[in-house]
Enzyme design. Structure first.
Site, PDB file in Angstrom:
ATOM      1  N   ASN A 156      59.649 -66.120  -9.851  1.00  9.60           N
ATOM      2  CA  ASN A 156      60.900 -65.383  -9.656  1.00  9.60           C
ATOM      3  C   ASN A 156      60.549 -64.134  -8.854  1.00  9.60           C
ATOM      4  O   ASN A 156      59.994 -63.181  -9.392  1.00  9.60           O
ATOM      5  CB  ASN A 156      61.489 -65.004 -11.033  1.00  9.60           C
ATOM      6  CG  ASN A 156      62.701 -64.094 -10.901  1.00  9.60           C
ATOM      7  OD1 ASN A 156      63.245 -63.933  -9.805  1.00  9.60           O
ATOM      8  ND2 ASN A 156      63.121 -63.508 -12.014  1.00  9.60           N
ATOM      9  N   TRP A 157      60.877 -64.194  -7.560  1.00  5.84           N
ATOM     10  CA  TRP A 157      60.494 -63.080  -6.689  1.00  5.84           C
ATOM     11  C   TRP A 157      61.368 -61.846  -6.902  1.00  5.84           C
ATOM     12  O   TRP A 157      61.058 -60.775  -6.397  1.00  5.84           O
ATOM     13  CB  TRP A 157      60.581 -63.506  -5.219  1.00  5.84           C
ATOM     14  CG  TRP A 157      59.567 -64.516  -4.783  1.00  5.84           C
ATOM     15  CD1 TRP A 157      58.584 -65.107  -5.546  1.00  5.84           C
ATOM     16  CD2 TRP A 157      59.421 -65.053  -3.463  1.00  5.84           C
ATOM     17  NE1 TRP A 157      57.848 -65.977  -4.791  1.00  5.84           N
ATOM     18  CE2 TRP A 157      58.336 -65.975  -3.500  1.00  5.84           C
ATOM     19  CE3 TRP A 157      60.086 -64.870  -2.250  1.00  5.84           C
ATOM     20  CZ2 TRP A 157      57.922 -66.681  -2.372  1.00  5.84           C
ATOM     21  CZ3 TRP A 157      59.681 -65.576  -1.124  1.00  5.84           C
ATOM     22  CH2 TRP A 157      58.608 -66.468  -1.193  1.00  5.84           C
ATOM     23  N   LYS A 158      62.482 -62.015  -7.598  1.00  6.91           N
ATOM     24  CA  LYS A 158      63.433 -60.909  -7.813  1.00  6.91           C
ATOM     25  C   LYS A 158      63.816 -60.302  -6.449  1.00  6.91           C
ATOM     26  O   LYS A 158      63.850 -61.017  -5.459  1.00  6.91           O
ATOM     27  CB  LYS A 158      62.856 -59.866  -8.771  1.00  6.91           C
ATOM     28  CG  LYS A 158      62.319 -60.514 -10.044  1.00  6.91           C
ATOM     29  CD  LYS A 158      62.020 -59.541 -11.121  1.00  6.91           C
ATOM     30  CE  LYS A 158      61.394 -60.287 -12.297  1.00  6.91           C
ATOM     31  NZ  LYS A 158      61.239 -59.455 -13.484  1.00  6.91           N
ATOM     32  N   HIS A 205      69.222 -64.518 -16.247  1.00  5.56           N
ATOM     33  CA  HIS A 205      68.014 -63.697 -16.424  1.00  5.56           C
ATOM     34  C   HIS A 205      68.412 -62.398 -17.139  1.00  5.56           C
ATOM     35  O   HIS A 205      69.490 -61.868 -16.910  1.00  5.56           O
ATOM     36  CB  HIS A 205      67.386 -63.396 -15.058  1.00  5.56           C
ATOM     37  CG  HIS A 205      66.028 -62.785 -15.164  1.00  5.56           C
ATOM     38  ND1 HIS A 205      65.840 -61.450 -15.435  1.00  5.56           N
ATOM     39  CD2 HIS A 205      64.795 -63.341 -15.074  1.00  5.56           C
ATOM     40  CE1 HIS A 205      64.534 -61.213 -15.484  1.00  5.56           C
ATOM     41  NE2 HIS A 205      63.881 -62.343 -15.273  1.00  5.56           N
ATOM     42  N   GLU A 235      67.647 -59.447 -16.646  1.00  7.33           N
ATOM     43  CA  GLU A 235      68.016 -58.340 -15.744  1.00  7.33           C
ATOM     44  C   GLU A 235      69.463 -58.478 -15.298  1.00  7.33           C
ATOM     45  O   GLU A 235      70.180 -57.494 -15.133  1.00  7.33           O
ATOM     46  CB  GLU A 235      67.065 -58.315 -14.538  1.00  7.33           C
ATOM     47  CG  GLU A 235      65.695 -57.780 -14.928  1.00  7.33           C
ATOM     48  CD  GLU A 235      64.550 -58.317 -14.101  1.00  7.33           C
ATOM     49  OE1 GLU A 235      64.784 -58.877 -13.009  1.00  7.33           O
ATOM     50  OE2 GLU A 235      63.391 -58.183 -14.556  1.00  7.33           O
ATOM     51  N   GLU A 273      62.425 -66.146 -22.583  1.00  2.00           N
ATOM     52  CA  GLU A 273      61.859 -64.895 -22.089  1.00  2.00           C
ATOM     53  C   GLU A 273      62.168 -63.768 -23.065  1.00  2.00           C
ATOM     54  O   GLU A 273      63.259 -63.182 -23.014  1.00  2.00           O
ATOM     55  CB  GLU A 273      62.447 -64.562 -20.712  1.00  2.00           C
ATOM     56  CG  GLU A 273      62.153 -65.596 -19.651  1.00  2.00           C
ATOM     57  CD  GLU A 273      62.064 -64.975 -18.272  1.00  2.00           C
ATOM     58  OE1 GLU A 273      61.046 -65.196 -17.613  1.00  2.00           O
ATOM     59  OE2 GLU A 273      62.992 -64.253 -17.862  1.00  2.00           O
ATOM     60  N   GLY A 293      57.881 -57.928 -17.451  1.00  2.00           N
ATOM     61  CA  GLY A 293      57.463 -56.828 -16.580  1.00  2.00           C
ATOM     62  C   GLY A 293      56.776 -55.696 -17.326  1.00  2.00           C
ATOM     63  O   GLY A 293      56.558 -54.622 -16.772  1.00  2.00           O
ATOM     64  N   SER A 300      55.387 -61.551 -18.523  1.00  5.36           N
ATOM     65  CA  SER A 300      54.023 -61.089 -18.214  1.00  5.36           C
ATOM     66  C   SER A 300      52.980 -62.201 -18.265  1.00  5.36           C
ATOM     67  O   SER A 300      51.826 -61.980 -18.664  1.00  5.36           O
ATOM     68  CB  SER A 300      53.622 -59.929 -19.144  1.00  5.36           C
ATOM     69  OG  SER A 300      54.503 -58.838 -18.967  1.00  5.36           O
ATOM     70  N   GLY A 313      57.272 -63.599 -13.018  1.00  3.60           N
ATOM     71  CA  GLY A 313      57.800 -62.521 -12.179  1.00  3.60           C
ATOM     72  C   GLY A 313      56.696 -61.908 -11.347  1.00  3.60           C
ATOM     73  O   GLY A 313      56.312 -62.433 -10.300  1.00  3.60           O
ATOM     74  N   GLY A 314      56.151 -60.798 -11.820  1.00  5.96           N
ATOM     75  CA  GLY A 314      55.158 -60.033 -11.065  1.00  5.96           C
ATOM     76  C   GLY A 314      54.031 -60.861 -10.459  1.00  5.96           C
ATOM     77  O   GLY A 314      53.705 -60.699  -9.283  1.00  5.96           O
TER      78      GLY A 314
END
Ligand code: PEP
Length: 248
Positions: free
Chosen positions: A9-11, A94, A96, A164, A170, A210, A231-232
């Protein structure tokens, strides 16, 4: 057996040209992957990334989709628009989006049904907050999400769920292998009960929060965990590739 699925997930990171560069770096590193590999990119990156993915088995995903087929929804993107560009997966709900964009269980459900109707595979995110976990409410919160977010789905083999825990996204704070396995086991059991006879046994459930090159092996070794939403670590080719190649 459920085939593992690792999705990045590049966001809101990576312009189209940066996305192409990243895909070009990832491609040779994941050539021998035995799992499904997906990159969920910003909507505007989709055409360029699609071109860059040619000749690889990496699938293209989006990060959101509107629930209406078309209409006066300024700034939104429909499932058919994604489909026409070769998008196969879409992240829905998600945390966010729930936190910053007013996403609710009701809109998550509507978006999921719209994605399925267009032939996209939704990756539906559910999970509890830190206060909820510490207050012993994890199962209650997940049960409510299970009841509302997935209502009306007839074939669960066509969706992916991402568990999640919000406190692990994150933050560098991962659920332990056992915590993730136990909670995903609970989700599967609860969904089998709520949606009996609808192929829940074939539905894949990812862990997200994470997950990285170091902890992926332990998490992926758990019997209930069918993959990861990353993510990251999906923004660095060697890290993402190490997760994709967790079995090597
Ligand atoms: C995510 O945003 O879905 C996620 C899991 O992020 P991270 O891997 O950075 O925790």
């Amino acid at each position: 057996m459920r085939k593992p699925i690792i999705a990045g997930n590049w966001k809101m990171n990576n312009t189209a040209s940066e996305g192409v560069e990243l895909v070009n770096a990832i491609k040779p590193l994941v050539k021998g992957a035995k799992c499904d590999v997906v990159v969920c990119v910003p909507a505007i990156d989709i055409p360029a990334v699609k071109k860059a993915l040619r000749g690889s088995k990496i699938k293209l995903g989006a990060q959101n989709v509107h629930f209406a087929e078309k209409g006066a929804y300024t700034g939104e993107i429909s499932a058919n628009m994604l489909k026409e560009y070769g998008v196969q997966y879409v992240i829905i709900g998600h945390s966010e989006r729930r936190q910053y964009f007013g996403e609710t269980d009701e809109t998550v459900n509507k978006r999921t049904l719209a994605a399925l109707a267009a032939g996209l595979t939704p990756i539906v995110c559910i999970g509890e907050s830190l206060e909820e976990r510490e207050g012993g409410l994890t199962e209650k919160v997940l049960s409510a999400q299970i009841e509302k977010d997935f209502a009306g789905i007839e074939d669960f083999s066509k969706i992916v769920v991402a568990y999640e825990p919000i406190w692990a996204i994150g933050t560098g704070r991962t659920a332990t292998d056992e915590q993730a396995n136990e909670t995903i086991g609970f989700i599967r059991k609860r969904m089998k009960k709520a949606y009996a006879g609808k192929n829940v046994g074939k539905m894949r459930i990812q862990y997200g929060g994470s997950m990285n090159a170091k902890n992926c092996k332990g998490l992926m070794a758990q019997p209930e965990i069918d993959g990861g939403l990353i993510g990251g670590a999906s923004l660095k080719a060697p890290d993402f590739a190490a997760i994709v190649n967790f079995d090597k």
